[in-house]
Design a protein around this motif. Structure first.
Motif, short mmCIF file in Angstrom:
data_model
loop_
_atom_site.label_atom_id
_atom_site.label_comp_id
_atom_site.label_asym_id
_atom_site.label_seq_id
_atom_site.Cartn_x
_atom_site.Cartn_y
_atom_site.Cartn_z
N GLN A 233 0.83 -1.21 0.00
CA GLN A 233 0.00 0.00 0.00
C GLN A 233 0.86 1.26 0.00
O GLN A 233 0.57 2.23 -0.71
N TRP B 107 -6.56 0.81 -3.66
CA TRP B 107 -6.48 -0.13 -2.55
C TRP B 107 -5.61 -1.30 -3.00
O TRP B 107 -5.92 -1.99 -3.96
N SER C 54 -14.99 9.32 3.83
CA SER C 54 -14.12 8.29 3.27
C SER C 54 -14.80 6.94 3.21
O SER C 54 -14.40 6.07 2.46
N SER C 55 -15.83 6.72 4.02
CA SER C 55 -16.52 5.44 3.99
C SER C 55 -17.62 5.41 2.95
O SER C 55 -18.28 4.40 2.76
N LEU D 293 -7.98 4.67 -0.84
CA LEU D 293 -7.60 4.09 0.45
C LEU D 293 -8.46 4.74 1.53
O LEU D 293 -8.44 5.96 1.71
N ASN D 294 -9.21 3.93 2.24
CA ASN D 294 -10.18 4.47 3.18
C ASN D 294 -9.53 5.00 4.44
O ASN D 294 -8.74 4.31 5.09
N TYR E 42 -12.28 -3.38 8.67
CA TYR E 42 -12.34 -3.63 7.23
C TYR E 42 -13.64 -3.15 6.59
O TYR E 42 -13.71 -2.98 5.37
N PHE F 131 -10.38 3.14 7.75
CA PHE F 131 -9.56 1.94 7.92
C PHE F 131 -8.22 2.29 8.56
O PHE F 131 -7.75 1.62 9.49
N GLN G 120 -13.65 0.03 4.22
CA GLN G 120 -12.97 -0.15 2.94
C GLN G 120 -13.81 -1.00 1.99
O GLN G 120 -13.90 -0.70 0.79
N ASN H 48 -15.21 0.47 -1.58
CA ASN H 48 -15.01 -0.21 -2.87
C ASN H 48 -16.35 -0.44 -3.57
O ASN H 48 -16.46 -0.30 -4.79
N THR I 66 -11.60 -1.05 -7.01
CA THR I 66 -10.62 -1.20 -5.93
C THR I 66 -9.37 -0.38 -6.23
O THR I 66 -8.33 -0.57 -5.58
#
Length: 389
Positions: free
Chosen positions: A143, A298, A381-382, A156-157, A282, A160, A285, A289, A295
């Motif tokens: 990552q 990620w 972000s989610s 990238l969340n 998790y 997370f 993320q 997605n 994705t």
């Protein structure tokens, strides 16, 4: 193979259980293959004026047989060998006592005898342990490298990452406390007189490394393109609750000098925080997605290495249970086993998202982040909607 195994055990476990005692033992844990004999030594730390007799006690005579007593010669510092004959697979503890005033109190001195199905399998267990340790340690880097290549953390969340740093810091507090802080180690020993400290040096190294790499990944979020991503409100509330819980328990523990909540219990609370984080970290993320139908951003390398580590971790648990004929160590601790399965399940979801559902798909919007569906509508972000008018 048996000689190699004996050498490894001797090097790895040789030490002294006799700190504070006038005798030392060659090992604190003796591993013997079923149907064979093993041995450990007792060595005096003082020059005896008279021959001393040490009584040996076994808490499970059906596991192994030992002599009932052994004589330590006077004017000799040579180790005395104790033969242990295996009878059935399992674990027993050999404790000691003496009436010799020169040797003093030996009531807290013991050797754990572990009779296993196969000594070779014990080596396999160690190798498997290092495989998943390396897989999990390396899993952080794909990552970081992907972020550097893209000069972006979009995809990238952030929830997370927030959960991850919290979980590893909490786990680090637990591991460092259990491994390095003597009063906590003494408290654990007092509570579990025959117990072996569950935290090893590689646990400490892994956790500190995880905190460092996760912090580097978070730093990348400040220097690379990130769009409108942020830590969601619900995650902030959950994380604030976790750290508030830690602060309150710290105050209670310190104010009561450990009489209400002991320092050992306080340290264990951090392991519970880590468990809670693992259960939920998790989810953001996966949902992100799903909302982006991609994705991109990620790293699948992280997922593949994480699933490899998790799989080998579970494999080790099964190998240990078989070799020790102790299946309760898995099913008797559903939390540890369940979390391992839970993590692998999410890895499978990520793999399906990456290779099946959203294979080679760009995000649902051209910028790589969610565009507003309504005027003045933004995404956390989610992927949840905030500030909609």
């Amino acid at each position: 193979m048996e000689k190699i195994f004996t050498l490894i055990i001797t090097i790895a476990l040789a030490g002294s259980l006799g700190n504070g005692y006038n005798v030392t033992t060659g090992t604190e844990k003796l591993i013997v293959e079923i149907g064979k004999n093993g041995s450990f030594t007792i060595t005096p730390k003082v020059d005896l004026q008279e021959t001393a007799q040490i009584e040996l006690f076994n808490d499970k005579y059906e596991i192994a047989s030992i002599p009932s007593e052994v004589d330590i010669p006077s004017n000799s510092s040579s180790p005395v060998s104790i033969t242990v004959s295996s009878l059935s697979v399992g674990v027993c503890h050999i404790s000691m006592n003496t009436t010799s005033s020169e040797l003093g109190d030996l009531s807290g001195l013991f050797v754990e005898v572990n009779v296993v199905q196969s000594s070779a399998l014990s080596i396999v267990v160690i190798v498997v342990g290092w495989i998943y340790f390396l897989a999990w340690s390396v899993s952080f880097y794909p990552q970081v490298i992907l972020n550097i290549k893209r000069k972006s953390v979009i995809g990238l969340n952030f929830d997370f990452l927030a959960y991850n740093i919290t979980g590893f810091v909490a786990y680090g507090v637990f591991n460092v406390g259990m491994y390095w802080i003597e009063p906590i180690k003494d408290a654990y020993k007092a509570k579990n007189p025959y117990g072996v400290n569950p935290v090893l040096l590689n646990d400490v190294i892994f956790t500190l490394h995880a905190v460092l790499i996760t912090a580097i990944t978070i730093f990348q979020c400040f220097i690379y393109e990130r769009g409108r991503q942020r830590v969601s409100i619900i995650s902030r509330v959950i994380l604030a609750g976790m750290w508030l819980f830690a602060l309150i328990t710290l105050i209670i523990t310190a104010a009561s000098s450990g009489s209400v909540i002991t320092w050992l219990e306080f340290i264990y609370y951090f392991s519970y925080i880590k468990l809670g984080v693992t259960l939920i970290k998790y989810i953001p993320q996966v949902y992100m997605n799903y909302r982006r139908k991609s994705t991109e951003g990620w790293s699948i390398g992280n997922v593949l290495l994480d699933s490899t580590g998790g799989s080998f971790s579970l494999l080790q648990m099964f190998l240990i249970s078989y070799n020790n004929n102790d299946w309760a160590s898995i099913f008797g601790d559903p939390t540890k086993f369940g979390l391992g399965v839970f993590s692998i399940a999410f890895d499978i979801i990520f793999i399906i998202q990456h290779y099946v559902l959203y294979r080679d798909q760009a995000p649902s919007d051209s910028s790589g982040e969610n565009k507003p569906l309504m005027k003045n509508e933004e995404y956390t972000s989610s992927g949840s909607i905030i500030n909609a008018q």
